[in-house]
Design a protein around this motif. Structure first.
Motif, PDB file in Angstrom:
ATOM      1  N   HIS A   1      15.523 -12.623 127.502  1.00  0.00           N
ATOM      2  CA  HIS A   1      16.525 -12.961 126.495  1.00  0.00           C
ATOM      3  C   HIS A   1      16.188 -12.355 125.138  1.00  0.00           C
ATOM      4  O   HIS A   1      17.081 -11.925 124.398  1.00  0.00           O
ATOM      5  CB  HIS A   1      16.649 -14.483 126.382  1.00  0.00           C
ATOM      6  N   ILE A   2      14.895 -12.317 124.777  1.00  0.00           N
ATOM      7  CA  ILE A   2      14.497 -11.738 123.489  1.00  0.00           C
ATOM      8  C   ILE A   2      14.160 -10.250 123.644  1.00  0.00           C
ATOM      9  O   ILE A   2      13.525  -9.655 122.774  1.00  0.00           O
ATOM     10  CB  ILE A   2      13.333 -12.513 122.837  1.00  0.00           C
ATOM     11  N   ARG A   3      14.570  -9.667 124.760  1.00  0.00           N
ATOM     12  CA  ARG A   3      14.447  -8.224 125.032  1.00  0.00           C
ATOM     13  C   ARG A   3      12.997  -7.767 125.181  1.00  0.00           C
ATOM     14  O   ARG A   3      12.644  -6.642 124.836  1.00  0.00           O
ATOM     15  CB  ARG A   3      15.173  -7.410 123.960  1.00  0.00           C
ATOM     16  N   HIS A   4      12.159  -8.658 125.696  1.00  0.00           N
ATOM     17  CA  HIS A   4      10.780  -8.310 126.032  1.00  0.00           C
ATOM     18  C   HIS A   4      10.498  -8.781 127.460  1.00  0.00           C
ATOM     19  O   HIS A   4       9.695  -9.698 127.675  1.00  0.00           O
ATOM     20  CB  HIS A   4       9.800  -8.959 125.051  1.00  0.00           C
ATOM     21  N   PRO A   5      11.179  -8.186 128.448  1.00  0.00           N
ATOM     22  CA  PRO A   5      11.009  -8.671 129.820  1.00  0.00           C
ATOM     23  C   PRO A   5       9.578  -8.500 130.321  1.00  0.00           C
ATOM     24  O   PRO A   5       8.853  -7.604 129.896  1.00  0.00           O
ATOM     25  CB  PRO A   5      11.984  -7.801 130.613  1.00  0.00           C
ATOM     26  N   ILE A   6       9.194  -9.405 131.221  1.00  0.00           N
ATOM     27  CA  ILE A   6       7.850  -9.358 131.806  1.00  0.00           C
ATOM     28  C   ILE A   6       7.769  -8.197 132.789  1.00  0.00           C
ATOM     29  O   ILE A   6       8.660  -7.994 133.617  1.00  0.00           O
ATOM     30  CB  ILE A   6       7.518 -10.690 132.491  1.00  0.00           C
ATOM     31  N   VAL A   7       6.692  -7.443 132.692  1.00  0.00           N
ATOM     32  CA  VAL A   7       6.488  -6.304 133.587  1.00  0.00           C
ATOM     33  C   VAL A   7       6.336  -6.807 135.025  1.00  0.00           C
ATOM     34  O   VAL A   7       5.612  -7.765 135.297  1.00  0.00           O
ATOM     35  CB  VAL A   7       5.239  -5.495 133.162  1.00  0.00           C
ATOM     36  N   GLY A   8       7.035  -6.147 135.940  1.00  0.00           N
ATOM     37  CA  GLY A   8       6.981  -6.518 137.349  1.00  0.00           C
ATOM     38  C   GLY A   8       8.060  -7.482 137.770  1.00  0.00           C
ATOM     39  O   GLY A   8       8.160  -7.819 138.960  1.00  0.00           O
ATOM     40  N   ASP A   9       8.890  -7.929 136.831  1.00  0.00           N
ATOM     41  CA  ASP A   9       9.979  -8.854 137.154  1.00  0.00           C
ATOM     42  C   ASP A   9      11.147  -8.043 137.714  1.00  0.00           C
ATOM     43  O   ASP A   9      11.804  -7.302 136.988  1.00  0.00           O
ATOM     44  CB  ASP A   9      10.407  -9.606 135.897  1.00  0.00           C
ATOM     45  N   THR A  10      11.399  -8.207 138.993  1.00  0.00           N
ATOM     46  CA  THR A  10      12.455  -7.432 139.652  1.00  0.00           C
ATOM     47  C   THR A  10      13.828  -8.059 139.486  1.00  0.00           C
ATOM     48  O   THR A  10      14.837  -7.417 139.780  1.00  0.00           O
ATOM     49  CB  THR A  10      12.144  -7.262 141.149  1.00  0.00           C
ATOM     50  N   ASN A  11      13.890  -9.308 139.016  1.00  0.00           N
ATOM     51  CA  ASN A  11      15.180  -9.979 138.814  1.00  0.00           C
ATOM     52  C   ASN A  11      15.675  -9.882 137.376  1.00  0.00           C
ATOM     53  O   ASN A  11      16.863  -9.695 137.134  1.00  0.00           O
ATOM     54  CB  ASN A  11      15.081 -11.454 139.212  1.00  0.00           C
ATOM     55  N   HIS A  12      14.767 -10.045 136.410  1.00  0.00           N
ATOM     56  CA  HIS A  12      15.171 -10.100 135.010  1.00  0.00           C
ATOM     57  C   HIS A  12      14.514  -8.996 134.177  1.00  0.00           C
ATOM     58  O   HIS A  12      14.700  -8.965 132.960  1.00  0.00           O
ATOM     59  CB  HIS A  12      14.807 -11.463 134.412  1.00  0.00           C
ATOM     60  N   GLY A  13      13.760  -8.125 134.807  1.00  0.00           N
ATOM     61  CA  GLY A  13      12.995  -7.131 134.084  1.00  0.00           C
ATOM     62  C   GLY A  13      13.655  -5.771 133.994  1.00  0.00           C
ATOM     63  O   GLY A  13      14.850  -5.613 134.219  1.00  0.00           O
ATOM     64  N   ASP A  14      12.839  -4.773 133.665  1.00  0.00           N
ATOM     65  CA  ASP A  14      13.279  -3.395 133.480  1.00  0.00           C
ATOM     66  C   ASP A  14      12.646  -2.533 134.570  1.00  0.00           C
ATOM     67  O   ASP A  14      11.428  -2.336 134.587  1.00  0.00           O
ATOM     68  CB  ASP A  14      12.854  -2.903 132.089  1.00  0.00           C
ATOM     69  N   GLY A  15      13.467  -2.015 135.459  1.00  0.00           N
ATOM     70  CA  GLY A  15      12.971  -1.265 136.604  1.00  0.00           C
ATOM     71  C   GLY A  15      12.170  -0.043 136.232  1.00  0.00           C
ATOM     72  O   GLY A  15      11.221   0.328 136.945  1.00  0.00           O
ATOM     73  N   ARG A  16      12.484   0.599 135.120  1.00  0.00           N
ATOM     74  CA  ARG A  16      11.737   1.800 134.710  1.00  0.00           C
ATOM     75  C   ARG A  16      10.285   1.457 134.402  1.00  0.00           C
ATOM     76  O   ARG A  16       9.371   2.197 134.792  1.00  0.00           O
ATOM     77  CB  ARG A  16      12.403   2.431 133.482  1.00  0.00           C
ATOM     78  N   HIS A  17      10.074   0.352 133.719  1.00  0.00           N
ATOM     79  CA  HIS A  17       8.707  -0.046 133.369  1.00  0.00           C
ATOM     80  C   HIS A  17       7.978  -0.612 134.579  1.00  0.00           C
ATOM     81  O   HIS A  17       6.768  -0.391 134.727  1.00  0.00           O
ATOM     82  CB  HIS A  17       8.752  -1.045 132.210  1.00  0.00           C
TER      83      HIS A  17
ATOM     84  N   PHE B   1       6.822   2.409 136.398  1.00  0.00           N
ATOM     85  CA  PHE B   1       5.715   3.046 135.681  1.00  0.00           C
ATOM     86  C   PHE B   1       4.399   2.335 135.981  1.00  0.00           C
ATOM     87  O   PHE B   1       3.366   2.980 136.225  1.00  0.00           O
ATOM     88  CB  PHE B   1       6.002   3.042 134.176  1.00  0.00           C
ATOM     89  N   PHE B   2       4.402   1.014 135.972  1.00  0.00           N
ATOM     90  CA  PHE B   2       3.169   0.274 136.251  1.00  0.00           C
ATOM     91  C   PHE B   2       2.729   0.465 137.701  1.00  0.00           C
ATOM     92  O   PHE B   2       1.532   0.507 137.984  1.00  0.00           O
ATOM     93  CB  PHE B   2       3.358  -1.212 135.928  1.00  0.00           C
ATOM     94  N   ARG B   3       3.687   0.591 138.611  1.00  0.00           N
ATOM     95  CA  ARG B   3       3.318   0.842 140.010  1.00  0.00           C
ATOM     96  C   ARG B   3       2.667   2.212 140.173  1.00  0.00           C
ATOM     97  O   ARG B   3       1.629   2.346 140.835  1.00  0.00           O
ATOM     98  CB  ARG B   3       4.555   0.742 140.910  1.00  0.00           C
ATOM     99  N   SER B   4       3.283   3.230 139.588  1.00  0.00           N
ATOM    100  CA  SER B   4       2.805   4.598 139.792  1.00  0.00           C
ATOM    101  C   SER B   4       1.582   4.925 138.947  1.00  0.00           C
ATOM    102  O   SER B   4       0.668   5.622 139.406  1.00  0.00           O
ATOM    103  CB  SER B   4       3.925   5.599 139.488  1.00  0.00           C
ATOM    104  N   HIS B   5       1.543   4.447 137.712  1.00  0.00           N
ATOM    105  CA  HIS B   5       0.458   4.835 136.800  1.00  0.00           C
ATOM    106  C   HIS B   5      -0.758   3.913 136.898  1.00  0.00           C
ATOM    107  O   HIS B   5      -1.899   4.378 136.829  1.00  0.00           O
ATOM    108  CB  HIS B   5       0.977   4.852 135.359  1.00  0.00           C
ATOM    109  N   PHE B   6      -0.525   2.610 137.018  1.00  0.00           N
ATOM    110  CA  PHE B   6      -1.635   1.655 137.043  1.00  0.00           C
ATOM    111  C   PHE B   6      -1.900   1.077 138.437  1.00  0.00           C
ATOM    112  O   PHE B   6      -2.829   0.291 138.601  1.00  0.00           O
ATOM    113  CB  PHE B   6      -1.346   0.496 136.078  1.00  0.00           C
ATOM    114  N   ASP B   7      -1.072   1.423 139.406  1.00  0.00           N
ATOM    115  CA  ASP B   7      -1.174   0.864 140.758  1.00  0.00           C
ATOM    116  C   ASP B   7      -1.072  -0.667 140.710  1.00  0.00           C
ATOM    117  O   ASP B   7      -1.761  -1.383 141.430  1.00  0.00           O
ATOM    118  CB  ASP B   7      -2.483   1.288 141.429  1.00  0.00           C
ATOM    119  N   ILE B   8      -0.171  -1.156 139.849  1.00  0.00           N
ATOM    120  CA  ILE B   8       0.071  -2.594 139.721  1.00  0.00           C
ATOM    121  C   ILE B   8       1.438  -2.887 140.324  1.00  0.00           C
ATOM    122  O   ILE B   8       2.452  -2.386 139.858  1.00  0.00           O
ATOM    123  CB  ILE B   8       0.025  -3.039 138.245  1.00  0.00           C
TER     124      ILE B   8
END
Length: 236
Positions: free
Chosen positions: A173-189, A192-199
């Motif tokens: 809601h405050i435009r700072h979605p949690i990384v890894g949230d597939t329902n309310h987050g940002d797919g690009r980020h 990025f965490f999957r490919s770059h950090f293996d998270i």
């Protein structure tokens, strides 16, 4: 899966460190799941256990189980009276302001299977989350089209209320979605965490619990260290 990590145990209750990806108990919305925290702990301890609250499947961290029904009732009463203080940590997109409170009512999220008979016209419920930014980092990677770098924050959160997906929805809601949230987050980020950090997980963890012991009345303060994945973006 290996045995669950038991953070605290006595004759009345047990507190575990639930891994990300593990359901608390059986659910119609995840019929393919074969392992559940409740059954695993029951088998591990050789006795019946009673879940007092829940954590979303992708969220890791502290989870309380009572070891008899009276203790379960007492702990549930503390939860209902908002006498249990819960602390979470998350990695979110962007630079979050130093601290603040999100007071944003939420309409209950319903699942087509589990909540098929629920009232779809239910009023929004009050939802309040306090947060504090602990760390910030700017990485030299172009994740979105608008910016040549990308920013993230490590945030500590304390919810006053316990609405479904409250922390995930409030941060979005405050435009700072949690990384890894597939329902309310940002797919690009998330990618990025999957490919770059293996998270590959939701970067949200229940890291501290404060409550009164249901039998002795003594104050209980339990804490967990942050999972390694939460540090990785800030030490690159």
């Amino acid at each position: 899966m290996d045995e669950l990590e038991i953070v605290y145990q006595d004759e009345y209750l047990a507190v575990i460190n639930k891994p990300s990806g593990l359901l608390v108990h059986r659910s119609r919305i995840a019929s393919g799941a074969r392992e559940f925290a409740m059954q695993m702990l029951r088998n591990q301890m050789g006795r019946h256990v009673y879940p007092v609250h829940r954590l979303d499947r992708p969220t890791s961290g502290l989870l309380i189980f009572a070891l008899n029904s009276d203790v379960a009732r007492s702990l549930t009463e503390q939860m209902t009276a908002r006498q249990v203080r819960k602390t979470y940590h998350a990695v979110v997109r962007g630079y979050v302001s130093d601290s603040g409170t999100i007071d944003y009512s939420l309409k209950e999220e319903l699942d087509k299977l589990a909540d098929a008979d629920a009232d779809t016209d239910k009023e929004k419920q009050s939802a309040i989350t306090h947060y504090e930014c602990l760390k910030q980092v700017e990485l030299p990677y172009k994740v979105s089209k608008k910016h040549d770098t990308t920013r993230y924050s490590l945030v500590q959160m304390q919810p006053e209320t316990g609405r479904k997906h409250q922390l995930r929805r409030h941060m979005a809601h405050i435009r700072h979605p949690i990384v890894g949230d597939t329902n309310h987050g940002d797919g690009r980020h998330n990618n990025f965490f999957r490919s770059h950090f293996d998270i590959h997980r939701l970067l949200l963890a229940a890291t501290a619990l404060s409550f009164h012991h249901p039998v002795s009345g003594e104050p209980m303060n339990l804490e967990l260290p942050l999972p390694d994945e939460f540090h990785r973006p800030f030490i690159e």
